[in-house]
Every structure is written in C-alpha cells, then in structure tokens.
Design a protein around this motif. Structure first.
Motif, PDB file in Angstrom:
ATOM      1  N   GLU A 169       0.830  -1.205   0.000  1.00  0.00           N
ATOM      2  CA  GLU A 169       0.000   0.000   0.000  1.00  0.00           C
ATOM      3  C   GLU A 169       0.871   1.264   0.000  1.00  0.00           C
ATOM      4  O   GLU A 169       0.515   2.274  -0.610  1.00  0.00           O
ATOM      5  CB  GLU A 169      -0.943   0.001   1.200  1.00  0.00           C
ATOM      6  N   ALA A 197       1.830   1.831  -3.477  1.00  0.00           N
ATOM      7  CA  ALA A 197       0.691   2.318  -4.255  1.00  0.00           C
ATOM      8  C   ALA A 197       0.439   3.799  -3.987  1.00  0.00           C
ATOM      9  O   ALA A 197       0.136   4.570  -4.905  1.00  0.00           O
ATOM     10  CB  ALA A 197      -0.556   1.502  -3.918  1.00  0.00           C
ATOM     11  N   LEU A 222      -2.807  -1.712 -11.692  1.00  0.00           N
ATOM     12  CA  LEU A 222      -2.584  -2.388 -10.420  1.00  0.00           C
ATOM     13  C   LEU A 222      -3.899  -2.408  -9.638  1.00  0.00           C
ATOM     14  O   LEU A 222      -4.929  -1.920 -10.115  1.00  0.00           O
ATOM     15  CB  LEU A 222      -1.483  -1.672  -9.640  1.00  0.00           C
ATOM     16  N   SER A 223      -3.863  -2.979  -8.440  1.00  0.00           N
ATOM     17  CA  SER A 223      -5.100  -3.220  -7.683  1.00  0.00           C
ATOM     18  C   SER A 223      -5.966  -1.975  -7.510  1.00  0.00           C
ATOM     19  O   SER A 223      -7.174  -1.998  -7.755  1.00  0.00           O
ATOM     20  CB  SER A 223      -4.767  -3.803  -6.306  1.00  0.00           C
ATOM     21  N   HIS A 224      -5.348  -0.872  -7.078  1.00  0.00           N
ATOM     22  CA  HIS A 224      -6.138   0.331  -6.811  1.00  0.00           C
ATOM     23  C   HIS A 224      -6.590   1.006  -8.106  1.00  0.00           C
ATOM     24  O   HIS A 224      -7.633   1.665  -8.125  1.00  0.00           O
ATOM     25  CB  HIS A 224      -5.336   1.297  -5.935  1.00  0.00           C
ATOM     26  N   LEU A 284      -7.449  -0.806 -10.654  1.00  0.00           N
ATOM     27  CA  LEU A 284      -8.583  -1.665 -11.003  1.00  0.00           C
ATOM     28  C   LEU A 284      -9.832  -1.250 -10.228  1.00  0.00           C
ATOM     29  O   LEU A 284     -10.932  -1.193 -10.785  1.00  0.00           O
ATOM     30  CB  LEU A 284      -8.234  -3.124 -10.706  1.00  0.00           C
ATOM     31  N   MET A 285      -9.659  -0.955  -8.922  1.00  0.00           N
ATOM     32  CA  MET A 285     -10.796  -0.484  -8.117  1.00  0.00           C
ATOM     33  C   MET A 285     -11.425   0.742  -8.760  1.00  0.00           C
ATOM     34  O   MET A 285     -12.649   0.842  -8.895  1.00  0.00           O
ATOM     35  CB  MET A 285     -10.328  -0.119  -6.702  1.00  0.00           C
ATOM     36  N   ASP A 298      -5.727   1.367   1.798  1.00  0.00           N
ATOM     37  CA  ASP A 298      -6.393   1.173   0.508  1.00  0.00           C
ATOM     38  C   ASP A 298      -7.277   2.370   0.179  1.00  0.00           C
ATOM     39  O   ASP A 298      -7.355   2.804  -0.975  1.00  0.00           O
ATOM     40  CB  ASP A 298      -7.237  -0.108   0.530  1.00  0.00           C
TER      41      ASP A 298
END
Length: 198
Positions: free
Chosen positions: A76, A79, A93-95, A97-98, A143
């Motif tokens: 995190e 990120a 990346l994950s965030h 994608l969110m 997050d």
C-alpha cells in the motif's frame, strides 16, 4: 383553540393515552447529540516508523496544525507513493482496477473517512455515489487513501481521532524521512507484502 379542545375531549374519553403522551413530550425535550465532525486531511508524505521500521502515511490538516501517522503495509505504501508521484504502469494495479470498476458501474468516490480506532488499528470507509444512493464500503485506511489519491477524492478523519491520535505539526526538513522511505522501498522482498497494515 378548537384543536386543543378536541385533544382534551380525546384524552378525557381515553385516559390510557395519558402515559403515552407524557412519554412523547419527554422524548421531544431530549437533546439529540450532534453528529461527530469529520475533519478534512491531506497526504503530507510517506515515512518510516523509527521503532518498528514499518512504512507510515502521514496525513495533515494545515489549518489546525495537526498531523496523523498511520502504519501501513509495504504494498500500500508503494501504491500511495506511485499516486503521489504520478507514476503510471502499463497494466492496472489493484487500486487502479478499483477505480476502473467504480467508474464502469457509473459510480464515483465521494470521499473516504477514517472514522474509528480500536486496539491501535484504524478503520475507514469509502463513500460511493451511485444510482442506488450513497454506499459506504468498509476498507483499510491505506487502501482508502490509495484510492482517494487516484480519484482526487477528499480524505476525512473523525474528530475523535483528531483529538486523541494527532500531534502538532512541526515544520521540519523531511528530506531524510523521504530518503529512508526510498531505501525501504528498494529493499523490499516478496515476503514483505504478506504483512497486514494497521
């Protein structure tokens, strides 16, 4: 006057209503406590906790002269650092994608709120504006902050946390703190990403 007389006649004919009317009157006199205030904060910088050597994100409110440090995980932290520096990756990346999922559902991040702390663990929620109305999603602060930075959404912290957990902002040169954080990122190993943040 006519309404008052009508009420008197109803009470006279139904004496059992008296206790209920007294209860209603009592409740109407009670003071409803005000909702806890939410204080706007912004990300000041990232750093390293001197004792645990874990990464921390430091939030600030310049108007009130307060800062809040929250321990986060290395993934995190990376990120958040990428969002602060405007670094883009070829694939999401994950965030990222969110953010894309929220936008694809025709919703948007209204704000994120760090609203509670229990046993040194902070709790946050992401408030979404959607066709279903406002939705509150439970999330970790790290997050939430990473997502807020990507969506240009405001960050709020509850007044209780501001009063209990923040410290006075001291204007110091943060170059060493940033250098320490960069060294930390460079020394990360895959196993480090299994740690949970607080």
């Amino acid at each position: 006057a006519q309404r008052v007389e009508s009420c008197r006649m109803v009470i006279h004919r139904n004496p059992l209503l008296v206790p209920f009317l007294k209860l209603i009157l009592l409740l109407s006199c009670l003071t409803v406590p005000a909702l806890a205030e939410e204080i706007p904060m912004s990300v000041a910088r990232l750093g390293i906790d001197l004792e645990s050597h874990d990464p921390v994100v430091i939030l600030e409110n310049k108007e009130k002269g307060k800062t809040l440090s929250i321990t986060i995980g290395p993934f995190e932290a990376t990120a958040i650092a990428m969002a602060l520096e405007g670094t883009k990756f070829p694939r999401p990346l994950s965030h990222d994608l969110m953010k894309s999922v929220i936008e694809a559902l025709k919703a948007k991040v209204d704000r994120i709120i760090i609203h509670d702390i229990q046993e040194n663990t902070f709790y946050a929620k992401v408030v979404l504006e959607s066709s279903l109305g406002n939705l509150e999603i439970d999330a970790r602060p790290s997050d939430s902050i990473a997502l807020a930075l990507r969506t240009n959404s405001p960050i709020y912290v509850s007044e209780r946390i501001i009063l209990e957990e923040t410290v006075e902002d001291k204007t110091e040169d943060s170059t060493k703190e940033l250098d320490d954080f960069k060294k930390f990122i460079e020394g990360l190993r895959p196993s480090d990403f299994l740690k949970e943040d607080k």
